[in-house]
Design a protein around this motif. Structure first.
Motif, PDB file in Angstrom:
ATOM      1  N   GLY A 461      33.823  57.189  27.145  1.00 15.20           N
ATOM      2  CA  GLY A 461      32.676  58.017  27.480  1.00 15.20           C
ATOM      3  C   GLY A 461      32.897  58.765  28.779  1.00 15.20           C
ATOM      4  N   ASP A 462      31.972  59.620  29.095  1.00 12.79           N
ATOM      5  CA  ASP A 462      32.110  60.462  30.288  1.00 12.79           C
ATOM      6  C   ASP A 462      31.924  59.648  31.565  1.00 12.79           C
ATOM      7  OD1 ASP A 462      32.533  62.761  31.696  1.00 12.79           O
ATOM      8  OD2 ASP A 462      31.018  63.937  30.650  1.00 12.79           O
ATOM      9  N   ARG A 463      32.239  60.279  32.693  1.00 12.19           N
ATOM     10  CA  ARG A 463      32.103  59.617  33.994  1.00 12.19           C
ATOM     11  C   ARG A 463      30.663  59.777  34.487  1.00 12.19           C
ATOM     12  NH1 ARG A 463      37.445  62.583  36.467  1.00 12.19           N
ATOM     13  NH2 ARG A 463      39.053  61.334  35.419  1.00 12.19           N
ATOM     14  N   VAL A 464      29.897  58.724  34.347  1.00 13.12           N
ATOM     15  CA  VAL A 464      28.477  58.802  34.690  1.00 13.12           C
ATOM     16  C   VAL A 464      28.254  58.709  36.200  1.00 13.12           C
ATOM     17  CG1 VAL A 464      28.084  56.306  34.412  1.00 13.12           C
ATOM     18  CG2 VAL A 464      26.198  57.903  34.086  1.00 13.12           C
ATOM     19  N   ALA A 465      29.180  58.050  36.912  1.00  7.96           N
ATOM     20  CA  ALA A 465      29.030  57.892  38.368  1.00  7.96           C
ATOM     21  C   ALA A 465      30.407  57.747  39.005  1.00  7.96           C
ATOM     22  CB  ALA A 465      28.161  56.679  38.687  1.00  7.96           C
ATOM     23  N   SER A 466      30.454  57.902  40.326  1.00  6.50           N
ATOM     24  CA  SER A 466      31.721  57.807  41.064  1.00  6.50           C
ATOM     25  C   SER A 466      31.538  56.947  42.306  1.00  6.50           C
ATOM     26  CB  SER A 466      32.228  59.191  41.483  1.00  6.50           C
ATOM     27  OG  SER A 466      32.468  60.018  40.368  1.00  6.50           O
ATOM     28  N   VAL A 467      32.579  56.211  42.656  1.00 14.97           N
ATOM     29  CA  VAL A 467      32.597  55.414  43.884  1.00 14.97           C
ATOM     30  C   VAL A 467      33.896  55.730  44.620  1.00 14.97           C
ATOM     31  CG1 VAL A 467      32.541  53.109  44.910  1.00 14.97           C
ATOM     32  CG2 VAL A 467      31.311  53.557  42.769  1.00 14.97           C
ATOM     33  N   ILE A 468      33.789  56.051  45.909  1.00 13.63           N
ATOM     34  CA  ILE A 468      34.967  56.267  46.748  1.00 13.63           C
ATOM     35  C   ILE A 468      34.913  55.301  47.928  1.00 13.63           C
ATOM     36  CG2 ILE A 468      36.169  57.844  48.307  1.00 13.63           C
ATOM     37  CD1 ILE A 468      35.294  60.160  46.626  1.00 13.63           C
ATOM     38  N   PHE A 469      35.918  54.443  48.050  1.00 16.84           N
ATOM     39  CA  PHE A 469      36.065  53.575  49.215  1.00 16.84           C
ATOM     40  C   PHE A 469      36.956  54.282  50.232  1.00 16.84           C
ATOM     41  CE2 PHE A 469      35.051  50.609  45.875  1.00 16.84           C
ATOM     42  CZ  PHE A 469      34.322  49.589  46.495  1.00 16.84           C
ATOM     43  N   TYR A 470      36.563  54.250  51.489  1.00 17.29           N
ATOM     44  CA  TYR A 470      37.403  54.824  52.540  1.00 17.29           C
ATOM     45  C   TYR A 470      38.254  53.702  53.141  1.00 17.29           C
ATOM     46  CZ  TYR A 470      34.323  58.842  52.076  1.00 17.29           C
ATOM     47  OH  TYR A 470      33.612  59.902  51.577  1.00 17.29           O
ATOM     48  N   ALA A 471      39.564  53.795  52.925  1.00 18.14           N
ATOM     49  CA  ALA A 471      40.482  52.742  53.372  1.00 18.14           C
ATOM     50  C   ALA A 471      41.123  53.094  54.708  1.00 18.14           C
ATOM     51  CB  ALA A 471      41.548  52.513  52.316  1.00 18.14           C
ATOM     52  N   GLY A 472      40.386  53.797  55.546  1.00 17.78           N
ATOM     53  CA  GLY A 472      40.890  54.151  56.875  1.00 17.78           C
ATOM     54  C   GLY A 472      40.047  55.244  57.499  1.00 17.78           C
ATOM     55  N   ASP A 473      40.009  55.273  58.822  1.00 19.49           N
ATOM     56  CA  ASP A 473      39.358  56.374  59.523  1.00 19.49           C
ATOM     57  C   ASP A 473      40.292  57.574  59.538  1.00 19.49           C
ATOM     58  OD1 ASP A 473      36.932  55.021  60.289  1.00 19.49           O
ATOM     59  OD2 ASP A 473      38.108  53.912  61.776  1.00 19.49           O
ATOM     60  N   VAL A 474      39.724  58.757  59.628  1.00 16.21           N
ATOM     61  CA  VAL A 474      40.516  59.984  59.741  1.00 16.21           C
ATOM     62  C   VAL A 474      40.183  60.594  61.104  1.00 16.21           C
ATOM     63  CG1 VAL A 474      41.063  62.224  58.723  1.00 16.21           C
ATOM     64  CG2 VAL A 474      40.382  60.326  57.247  1.00 16.21           C
ATOM     65  N   THR A 475      41.198  60.863  61.897  1.00 19.46           N
ATOM     66  CA  THR A 475      40.960  61.388  63.246  1.00 19.46           C
ATOM     67  C   THR A 475      40.162  62.682  63.202  1.00 19.46           C
ATOM     68  OG1 THR A 475      43.058  60.411  63.948  1.00 19.46           O
ATOM     69  CG2 THR A 475      42.060  62.050  65.420  1.00 19.46           C
ATOM     70  N   GLU A 476      40.536  63.573  62.293  1.00 18.64           N
ATOM     71  CA  GLU A 476      39.797  64.835  62.143  1.00 18.64           C
ATOM     72  C   GLU A 476      39.993  65.372  60.731  1.00 18.64           C
ATOM     73  OE1 GLU A 476      39.230  69.205  64.287  1.00 18.64           O
ATOM     74  OE2 GLU A 476      40.636  67.761  65.126  1.00 18.64           O
ATOM     75  N   GLY A 477      38.890  65.846  60.144  1.00 19.43           N
ATOM     76  CA  GLY A 477      38.940  66.405  58.795  1.00 19.43           C
ATOM     77  C   GLY A 477      38.795  65.323  57.737  1.00 19.43           C
ATOM     78  N   GLY A 478      39.026  65.717  56.468  1.00 17.89           N
ATOM     79  CA  GLY A 478      39.015  64.757  55.372  1.00 17.89           C
ATOM     80  C   GLY A 478      37.640  64.356  54.890  1.00 17.89           C
ATOM     81  N   ALA A 479      36.585  65.113  55.253  1.00 22.76           N
ATOM     82  CA  ALA A 479      35.219  64.755  54.842  1.00 22.76           C
ATOM     83  C   ALA A 479      35.020  65.006  53.355  1.00 22.76           C
ATOM     84  CB  ALA A 479      34.205  65.553  55.650  1.00 22.76           C
ATOM     85  N   THR A 480      34.072  64.263  52.764  1.00 22.55           N
ATOM     86  CA  THR A 480      33.639  64.532  51.391  1.00 22.55           C
ATOM     87  C   THR A 480      32.438  65.468  51.458  1.00 22.55           C
ATOM     88  OG1 THR A 480      34.352  62.313  50.736  1.00 22.55           O
ATOM     89  CG2 THR A 480      32.912  63.490  49.211  1.00 22.55           C
ATOM     90  N   ASN A 481      32.543  66.587  50.770  1.00 23.27           N
ATOM     91  CA  ASN A 481      31.603  67.695  50.928  1.00 23.27           C
ATOM     92  C   ASN A 481      30.850  67.931  49.614  1.00 23.27           C
ATOM     93  OD1 ASN A 481      30.356  70.073  51.682  1.00 23.27           O
ATOM     94  ND2 ASN A 481      32.228  71.292  51.776  1.00 23.27           N
ATOM     95  N   PHE A 482      29.508  67.970  49.683  1.00 25.07           N
ATOM     96  CA  PHE A 482      28.688  68.325  48.516  1.00 25.07           C
ATOM     97  C   PHE A 482      28.056  69.689  48.808  1.00 25.07           C
ATOM     98  CE2 PHE A 482      29.009  63.749  48.494  1.00 25.07           C
ATOM     99  CZ  PHE A 482      29.138  63.410  47.162  1.00 25.07           C
ATOM    100  N   PRO A 483      28.756  70.779  48.465  1.00 24.96           N
ATOM    101  CA  PRO A 483      28.309  72.105  48.908  1.00 24.96           C
ATOM    102  C   PRO A 483      26.946  72.530  48.364  1.00 24.96           C
ATOM    103  CG  PRO A 483      30.192  72.278  47.406  1.00 24.96           C
ATOM    104  CD  PRO A 483      30.034  70.844  47.733  1.00 24.96           C
ATOM    105  N   ARG A 484      26.593  72.137  47.133  1.00 23.97           N
ATOM    106  CA  ARG A 484      25.303  72.573  46.575  1.00 23.97           C
ATOM    107  C   ARG A 484      24.127  71.844  47.230  1.00 23.97           C
ATOM    108  NH1 ARG A 484      26.300  73.771  40.103  1.00 23.97           N
ATOM    109  NH2 ARG A 484      27.570  75.629  40.475  1.00 23.97           N
ATOM    110  N   ASN A 485      24.402  70.688  47.793  1.00 23.07           N
ATOM    111  CA  ASN A 485      23.350  69.934  48.479  1.00 23.07           C
ATOM    112  C   ASN A 485      23.435  70.099  49.992  1.00 23.07           C
ATOM    113  OD1 ASN A 485      22.570  68.572  45.936  1.00 23.07           O
ATOM    114  ND2 ASN A 485      24.575  67.609  46.150  1.00 23.07           N
ATOM    115  N   GLN A 486      24.462  70.838  50.433  1.00 16.95           N
ATOM    116  CA  GLN A 486      24.720  71.030  51.857  1.00 16.95           C
ATOM    117  C   GLN A 486      24.771  69.682  52.588  1.00 16.95           C
ATOM    118  OE1 GLN A 486      22.482  74.088  53.833  1.00 16.95           O
ATOM    119  NE2 GLN A 486      23.202  75.650  52.434  1.00 16.95           N
TER     120      GLN A 486
END
Length: 550
Positions: A461-486
């Protein structure tokens, strides 16, 4: 009487020679035996030997001078090339996690080292040369490695709108590096911009390189590596005219047509006219490249990805009316060990769980991922269309982690506790490592119509939901962006981001569009789990899609 005596002696000698048991094979051998002067037989021969040695020493001196020049050149380069020593792997990671360090390293090895290799190989058969050829050279980066590095740097530069002067001096939007780009580095950046038709950025890089003071020991480098500015003035002149023509004619002429036309015109112009044009622009305090580097121009050029870029640049307003709380209710286990939950958005539902991965678990995952097979993650599948393939790029290294691993089983149990979903039919998780410039353009995790093309996913079946674990800090950049929700979520080590991709009635939620901002400094390690629809048949509510969200 004297003549007769000499004649008799010659007859005797000739007779003796003929009667001798040893016979010469030919006249040449005979001549060498008798007529070649021996240095050891006379004082004059020794004098000649002395003079011959003197000539040889002069040649050696000349050779030594040339070799010393090469040695001096190498010593100067090594001193200039000086960099901090990495006593352990973490220090090395910290060094190359900075974009300028990673780029300079790649450019030096790809462009400079082959020239040094030619120098030290010249007439040298020592063991260390053979070792170099057999063990080091096969491992040197190839042209596609250099191309990917340039793509990454250009992506960071354009996505975050970093000025060339700042970029070249290690100034990122939020961090400052002590390392700067050399003239050679800047020309390479300009050449890449020219290659991909980004003439505005190419022009700014050429302009910056041409305005720099000569490098220390630059003449020595030129002898070995060539002059980095050899073609830069002509390229700069081309970018000036192409950029002006594009703004005047866009979209009347195709970019390649304009470029071909400009290159043809300049091929017929004398060098003085080109130099006059270049010098005139170099002396201007603000050039047309900088005048056109404003938000409106950038928006017109990148409007298909402007929302993505705006989020990455921090232009979305901050949401301050949400709360943090403990989740006790999703599973019975959470009544004993509740999880910290931060509400990112209620509609659409996006939350971030904190402290759900320990440092030891993260290290176990990375170790298993690296030990297994990590492959290149591309932006898209290879197409039969060559034009489409040009835009393909590697965004990360990824590994599919087997559910047989104990660490994967623990993470899956945690996902069930966080989401309340059933994941029995799909227990694998994806580990990904994004380096400098690593990103992903706006996309949906749901497949919908594409589901028909994938046999395996049709069963899940289709992907009803998503989970992302962050396995480390990022010094700069690398954000997850939802542009339609700003909305923009910064990676935080040990946390997990959870959202829905579909409405309760199974229709796709377009608000789930999301992207990954390019990594600027550091690396972005994530664990991704897609939760499929068919396993949720007896768990998912039967309510209809809300009218307010259509």
């Amino acid at each position: 009487m004297r003549i007769a005596f000499i004649y008799c002696i010659l007859i005797i000698l000739f007779t003796n020679c003929q009667s001798n048991e040893y016979s010469y094979a030919d006249y040449d051998e005979y001549y060498r035996e008798y007529y070649t002067e021996m240095y050891s037989t006379t004082v004059m021969g020794s004098v000649k030997l002395y003079k011959l040695e003197q000539e040889f020493m002069q040649i050696l001196k000349k050779s030594t001078i040339e070799l010393q020049k090469q040695i001096n050149m190498i010593q100067i380069y090594l001193k200039y090339f000086k960099r901090p020593k990495c006593s352990n792997q973490n220090e090395c990671k910290k060094y190359v996690a900075k974009p300028l360090n990673a780029f300079r390293l790649m450019r030096r090895i790809h462009q400079d080292w082959p020239q040094w290799l030619k120098l030290i190989k010249s007439g040298n058969e020592a063991d260390y040369i053979k070792q170099l050829e057999n063990e080091i050279v096969p491992k040197l980066p190839e042209s596609h490695d250099m191309l990917e590095m340039l793509k990454n740097l250009h992506r960071v530069e354009t996505t975050y709108g970093i000025r060339v002067h700042d970029y070249a001096n290690g100034k990122m939007p939020k961090t400052q590096s002590n390392w700067t780009l050399t003239v050679r580095d800047c020309v390479t950046m300009g050449n890449y911009g020219y290659q991909i038709h980004d003439y505005q950025r190419a022009g700014m890089w050429y302009q910056y390189a041409l305005n720099q003071r000569p490098e220390v020991n630059g003449e020595s480098y030129k002898q070995m590596l060539g002059d980095p500015l050899d073609h830069a003035r002509l390229k700069y002149a081309q970018t000036i005219l192409i950029h002006a023509e594009v703004h005047r004619n866009e979209p009347a002429l195709a970019m390649q047509e304009i470029r071909d036309e400009v290159e043809q015109v300049l091929s017929e112009v004398d060098a003085k006219s080109i130099n006059d044009l270049v010098n005139d622009r170099l002396h201007q305090s603000v050039t047309e490249f900088e005048l056109n580097d404003n938000q409106t121009t950038v928006y017109n050029r990148y409007k298909h990805r402007w929302a993505h870029m705006s989020g990455c640049r921090g232009m979305f307003r901050q949401h301050t009316n949400l709360v943090c709380r403990y989740n006790f209710t999703t599973s019975p286990f959470l009544q004993l060990a509740p999880m910290k939950l931060e509400e990112i958005s209620l509609d659409p539902y996006i939350v971030q769980y904190h402290d759900v991965l320990s440092d030891n678990e993260i290290e176990d995952l990375k170790r298993e991922g690296i030990k297994g097979t990590m492959i290149n993650g591309w932006t898209s599948l290879k197409s039969s269309n060559a034009t489409e393939n040009e835009s393909r790029t590697i965004v990360a290294r990824v590994a599919i982690m087997s559910p047989s691993l104990e660490i994967v089983q623990r993470i899956n149990r945690r996902i069930i506790d966080m989401t309340g979903f059933n994941i029995e039919e799909s227990k694998t998780i994806q580990l990904a490592a994004f380096s400098v410039g690593g990103f992903f353009m706006p996309h949906y995790d749901y497949l919908y119509d594409r589901l028909l093309d994938t046999d395996v996913l049709k069963k899940l079946g289709d992907r009803v939901a998503s989970v992302i674990f962050y396995a480390g800090d990022v010094t700069e950049g690398g954000a997850t962006n939802f542009p339609r929700n700003q909305l923009v979520v910064q990676p935080k080590k040990g946390s997990a981001l959870f959202w829905y991709n579909k409405f309760d009635d199974g229709s796709p939620d377009p608000r789930s569009l999301h992207s990954i901002c390019p990594v600027v400094v550091g690396s972005r390690w994530t664990i991704t789990k897609w939760i499929h629809q068919d396993s949720q048949m007896f768990l998912q509510p039967c309510s209809l899609q809300p009218s307010s969200s259509t």
